[in-house]
Design a protein around this motif. Structure first.
Motif, short mmCIF file in Angstrom:
data_model
loop_
_atom_site.label_atom_id
_atom_site.label_comp_id
_atom_site.label_asym_id
_atom_site.label_seq_id
_atom_site.Cartn_x
_atom_site.Cartn_y
_atom_site.Cartn_z
N ASN A 65 -8.13 6.85 -9.74
CA ASN A 65 -7.28 5.81 -9.15
C ASN A 65 -6.74 4.86 -10.23
O ASN A 65 -6.66 3.66 -10.03
CB ASN A 65 -8.04 5.03 -8.09
N ASN A 123 -4.55 -0.19 -7.68
CA ASN A 123 -4.47 -1.27 -6.70
C ASN A 123 -3.84 -2.54 -7.26
O ASN A 123 -3.55 -3.47 -6.51
CB ASN A 123 -5.85 -1.59 -6.14
N ARG A 153 0.83 -1.21 0.00
CA ARG A 153 0.00 0.00 0.00
C ARG A 153 0.87 1.26 0.00
O ARG A 153 0.59 2.22 -0.71
CB ARG A 153 -0.93 -0.01 1.21
N GLN A 177 2.25 1.73 -3.49
CA GLN A 177 1.24 2.25 -4.40
C GLN A 177 0.99 3.73 -4.18
O GLN A 177 0.77 4.48 -5.13
CB GLN A 177 -0.07 1.47 -4.24
#
Length: 106
Positions: free
Chosen positions: A76, A93, A46, A49
């Motif tokens: 995103n 993601n 995370r 990212q």
């Protein structure tokens, strides 16, 4: 026969407490061996990212290597160039790793 079973249960007495302690110990061991390392790994992914920048070499969830060309924070999505002039759009993601750190060790 029932008096024999009742006598055996009375003789054990604290057997329930030992079982409870053993179950707690098993849960603690599972926490440190399985759950905690997975949480640390997810936290590392995370943070990677969130720190993506243009020009970063990445590997997508599908195993595609490329270079980040543009990051759209409102949707995103990340534009990744996988070959000269070939740009794909990937959800942020699904960008998992820095491709330079994935180089094979000799």
């Amino acid at each position: 026969m029932t008096t024999l079973v009742l006598a055996a249960q009375a003789a054990q007495g604290g057997g329930g407490m030992g079982l409870l302690i053993m179950m707690v110990a098993i849960f603690v061991i599972m926490w440190f061996m399985m759950i905690r390392p997975q949480q640390k790994k997810q936290k590392k992914i995370r943070s990677f990212q969130n720190s993506l920048q243009d020009g970063t070499s990445v590997v997508t969830g599908g195993g595609i290597y490329g270079t980040v060309k543009h990051i759209d924070l409102t949707t995103n999505k990340v534009d990744v160039e996988i070959a000269r002039g070939v740009v794909i759009t990937v959800d942020k993601n699904y960008v998992f790793a820095d491709a330079t750190s994935q180089a094979p060790q000799s």
